[in-house]
Design a protein around this motif. Structure first.
Motif, mmCIF file in Angstrom:
data_model
loop_
_atom_site.group_PDB
_atom_site.id
_atom_site.type_symbol
_atom_site.label_atom_id
_atom_site.label_comp_id
_atom_site.label_asym_id
_atom_site.label_seq_id
_atom_site.Cartn_x
_atom_site.Cartn_y
_atom_site.Cartn_z
ATOM 1 N N GLU A 224 -12.687 -17.222 -11.351
ATOM 2 C CA GLU A 224 -13.416 -17.400 -10.276
ATOM 3 C C GLU A 224 -12.864 -16.856 -8.948
ATOM 4 O O GLU A 224 -13.706 -16.407 -7.986
ATOM 5 N N ARG A 225 -11.565 -17.168 -8.877
ATOM 6 C CA ARG A 225 -11.034 -16.628 -7.606
ATOM 7 C C ARG A 225 -11.122 -14.939 -7.473
ATOM 8 O O ARG A 225 -11.216 -14.498 -6.174
ATOM 9 N N ILE A 226 -11.198 -14.320 -8.459
ATOM 10 C CA ILE A 226 -11.244 -12.849 -8.302
ATOM 11 C C ILE A 226 -12.755 -12.644 -7.950
ATOM 12 O O ILE A 226 -12.994 -11.656 -7.161
ATOM 13 N N ARG A 227 -13.657 -13.146 -8.704
ATOM 14 C CA ARG A 227 -15.133 -12.767 -8.152
ATOM 15 C C ARG A 227 -15.438 -13.208 -6.479
ATOM 16 O O ARG A 227 -15.981 -12.715 -6.102
ATOM 17 N N THR A 228 -14.615 -14.358 -6.214
ATOM 18 C CA THR A 228 -14.836 -15.016 -4.992
ATOM 19 C C THR A 228 -14.282 -13.806 -4.026
ATOM 20 O O THR A 228 -14.659 -13.439 -3.058
ATOM 21 N N ARG A 229 -13.144 -13.170 -4.300
ATOM 22 C CA ARG A 229 -12.477 -12.192 -3.768
ATOM 23 C C ARG A 229 -13.271 -10.975 -3.470
ATOM 24 O O ARG A 229 -13.443 -10.467 -2.385
ATOM 25 N N GLN A 230 -13.817 -10.500 -4.484
ATOM 26 C CA GLN A 230 -15.002 -9.527 -4.407
ATOM 27 C C GLN A 230 -16.011 -9.757 -3.394
ATOM 28 O O GLN A 230 -16.613 -9.153 -2.931
ATOM 29 N N ALA A 231 -16.680 -11.023 -3.596
ATOM 30 C CA ALA A 231 -17.746 -11.495 -2.724
ATOM 31 C C ALA A 231 -17.222 -11.373 -0.955
ATOM 32 O O ALA A 231 -18.121 -11.108 -0.310
ATOM 33 N N LEU A 232 -16.143 -11.941 -1.076
ATOM 34 C CA LEU A 232 -15.528 -11.699 0.546
ATOM 35 C C LEU A 232 -15.500 -10.336 1.027
ATOM 36 O O LEU A 232 -16.096 -10.080 1.979
ATOM 37 N N ASP A 233 -15.215 -9.445 0.129
ATOM 38 C CA ASP A 233 -15.303 -8.005 0.337
ATOM 39 C C ASP A 233 -16.655 -7.621 0.856
ATOM 40 O O ASP A 233 -16.936 -6.997 1.916
ATOM 41 N N ARG A 234 -17.642 -8.120 0.322
ATOM 42 C CA ARG A 234 -19.108 -7.708 0.450
ATOM 43 C C ARG A 234 -19.259 -8.609 1.864
ATOM 44 O O ARG A 234 -20.184 -7.936 2.794
ATOM 45 N N LEU A 235 -18.865 -9.688 2.157
ATOM 46 C CA LEU A 235 -19.304 -10.370 3.171
ATOM 47 C C LEU A 235 -18.584 -9.681 4.406
ATOM 48 O O LEU A 235 -19.195 -9.668 5.603
ATOM 49 N N ARG A 236 -17.517 -9.156 4.232
ATOM 50 C CA ARG A 236 -17.102 -8.469 5.530
ATOM 51 C C ARG A 236 -17.877 -7.350 6.048
ATOM 52 O O ARG A 236 -17.866 -7.071 7.058
ATOM 53 N N GLU A 237 -18.539 -6.706 4.793
ATOM 54 C CA GLU A 237 -19.311 -5.767 5.211
ATOM 55 C C GLU A 237 -20.539 -6.356 6.494
ATOM 56 O O GLU A 237 -21.248 -5.314 7.184
ATOM 57 N N ALA A 238 -20.888 -7.449 6.108
ATOM 58 C CA ALA A 238 -21.727 -8.393 6.886
ATOM 59 C C ALA A 238 -20.992 -8.829 8.116
ATOM 60 O O ALA A 238 -21.704 -9.569 8.995
ATOM 61 N N GLY A 239 -19.910 -8.587 8.633
ATOM 62 C CA GLY A 239 -19.245 -8.970 9.670
ATOM 63 C C GLY A 239 -18.583 -10.538 9.445
ATOM 64 O O GLY A 239 -18.417 -10.856 10.553
ATOM 65 N N ILE A 240 -18.499 -10.802 8.367
ATOM 66 C CA ILE A 240 -17.927 -12.492 8.063
ATOM 67 C C ILE A 240 -16.603 -12.101 7.372
ATOM 68 O O ILE A 240 -16.587 -11.572 6.199
ATOM 69 N N ASP A 241 -15.421 -11.878 8.172
ATOM 70 C CA ASP A 241 -14.161 -11.670 7.515
ATOM 71 C C ASP A 241 -13.373 -13.150 7.313
ATOM 72 O O ASP A 241 -13.698 -14.366 7.692
ATOM 73 N N PRO A 242 -12.264 -12.994 6.520
ATOM 74 C CA PRO A 242 -11.443 -14.258 6.205
ATOM 75 C C PRO A 242 -10.959 -15.084 7.307
ATOM 76 O O PRO A 242 -10.902 -16.272 7.391
ATOM 77 N N ALA A 243 -10.666 -14.347 8.507
ATOM 78 C CA ALA A 243 -10.199 -15.401 9.591
ATOM 79 C C ALA A 243 -11.412 -16.399 10.037
ATOM 80 O O ALA A 243 -11.016 -17.234 10.548
ATOM 81 N N ALA A 244 -12.617 -15.941 10.049
ATOM 82 C CA ALA A 244 -13.528 -16.851 10.333
ATOM 83 C C ALA A 244 -13.681 -18.115 9.342
ATOM 84 O O ALA A 244 -13.883 -19.356 9.922
#
Length: 463
Positions: A224-244
């Motif tokens: 699950e964590r790896i799938r979530t990590r990949q989802a976060l990569d896609r969210l970065r493209e939408a301007g939502i980064d881990p810092a938020a």
């Protein structure tokens, strides 16, 4: 497994030491982590060792190399721990262990490998490995006299945790995610890198030509964590980064702390411990409290007396209590009554047979009376819940003694059934302390209640 960057020991080709390189580049990162380490350890015993969990990956290798100079300046010994889960080929894990050992040697630090071979092939692998990791690290840290263990969780790990819990419908506590300082397995855990991103740490390592290992399981989408990590990569493209996500976690942590303080206040006004080791809640104060606060108190009580229920189970239970219904939840009986909402341990879930003296079922302490001669172990009775069969036997024994059976004052039948009873090796009932009954051979044993209302204040909870 693949290794990244080049291994550099001592001075590099420019003639600079690692400390000199640290001052030249990325100094703000080193200063930031040092300040966080100082903040997190301010109340720990001066000079007490700290453990550092290092797998060989980029995050933990950065933690090791950032923490070592700070620890030298502060006069704090560090001990490096690597957990070997035994889940990957020996050659791979052997190279990672060797990598960490060489790094520890260059820094002048001791290194211990902690093996785990407990995976049964059933259940959630990552959850089992995580639980084993905390247990092994805590045990090793205590052996080394460490006051706390440093963990390399980063801002990216925090974001992943928030996103995973968001997918499960977590509330403020769950979305607070990982805390910079927490307690588990009787050990303090410090996460000084929660405000730092993974990319910044790798850039810091690269600038110092420090090698790290890439775990091939980081590409396994079955986790699950790896799938979530990949989802976060896609969210970065939408301007939502881990810092938020990390910022949200910090703000929710503040909200969670306020809710916990309010729940503590409700403990003091609405909760009392009954003589039988159960809890009574004042319905007027409890049901009038904000729903989130009432839920938290209910879950605290259930976790302390029995088992922590799922959040949705507690929500459904609270609604039923508002309707005056009786219910069973978290291995406890929940019974509205004239003297409050009673929460009683279910006898069938109480701790199994125990040889006294000692604590029993997290509620009672079984010990001999002062001055009594302790019989040898083979002659001592065993302690277990009285249960319905034991209660029936007690009634028969009292009838045989021509004594009427009466429940003790302020004790219900369900509470008496969940209370400690002592039986001889042949199974005979020899004492029921809460009922004030005992045969001669059982009269030396006393049952003392171990819980008070203060146990339900958050700072005193062990869950």
């Amino acid at each position: 497994m693949s290794f990244t960057v080049r291994l550099v020991a001592g001075r590099d080709r420019t003639g600079m030491t690692q400390d000199e390189r640290s001052r030249r580049g990325h100094a703000p990162l080193a200063e930031k982590v040092a300040a966080e380490l100082a903040r997190l350890t301010t109340d720990l015993p001066g000079g007490a060792p700290l453990g550092v969990a290092v797998s060989g990956g980029g995050d933990s290798m950065a933690l090791l190399h950032l923490a070592a100079p700070w620890a030298r300046r502060e006069g704090r010994p560090l001990v490096v721990f690597t957990v070997d889960h035994g889940l990957r080929p020996r050659e791979e894990i052997g190279r990672e262990i060797a990598l960490v050992r060489r790094a520890a040697e260059r820094l002048g630090l001791p290194h211990r490998v902690l093996p785990w071979r407990g995976w049964t092939g059933r259940g959630n692998l990552q959850a089992a490995a995580r639980a084993a990791r905390y247990r092994l690290l805590a045990e090793a840290a205590r052996e080394e006299g460490a006051a706390a263990v440093l963990l390399g969780h980063t801002q990216d790990d925090q974001a992943e945790t928030v996103l995973m819990r968001l997918g499960r419908g977590a509330g403020a506590r769950g979305l607070s995610a990982m805390m910079p300082r927490s307690a588990r397995e009787g050990m303090i855990w410090l996460r000084p890198l929660l405000g730092t991103g993974r990319e910044a740490l790798r850039a810091w390592l690269e600038a110092r030509e420090i090698v790290w290992a890439e775990d091939p399981s980081n590409a396994e989408t079955a986790f699950e964590r790896i799938r979530t990590r990949q989802a976060l990569d896609r969210l970065r493209e939408a301007g939502i980064d881990p810092a938020a996500f990390a910022l949200t976690a910090r703000r929710l942590a503040r909200a969670d702390a306020a809710l916990e303080a309010t729940t503590d206040a409700l403990v003091r006004t609405a909760l009392r411990v009954r003589p039988a080791g159960s809890v009574a809640l004042d319905p007027a104060a409890f049901l009038a409290a904000p729903e989130e606060v009432a839920l938290r108190l209910l879950m605290r009580v259930l976790a302390r007396l029995g088992r922590l229920p799922r959040h949705r189970e507690a929500e459904a239970a609270l609604e039923r209590l508002r309707q005056g219904e009786r219910l069973t939840l978290g291995q406890c009986l929940v019974r509205p009554g004239e003297d409050g909402i009673r929460i009683i341990r279910e006898w069938r879930h109480a701790e199994g047979a125990m040889l006294p003296p000692g604590p029993w079922d997290r509620r009672w302490e079984i010990r001999p009376s002062p001055g009594a001669v302790m019989p040898p172990p083979a002659e001592r009775p065993r302690v277990a819940a009285l249960g319905p069969a034991g209660l029936a036997e007690l009634r028969r024994r009292l009838a045989g003694e021509a004594r009427p059976f009466r429940l003790p004052a302020a004790v219900t039948g369900a509470e008496l059934e969940a209370s400690p009873a002592l039986r001889a090796a042949d199974g005979r009932l020899v004492a029921v302390p809460l009922a004030g009954w005992a045969l001669p051979e059982g009269r030396i044993w006393r049952a003392e209640l171990r819980i008070t209302a203060d146990d339900f204040v958050r700072s005193n909870l062990s869950h």
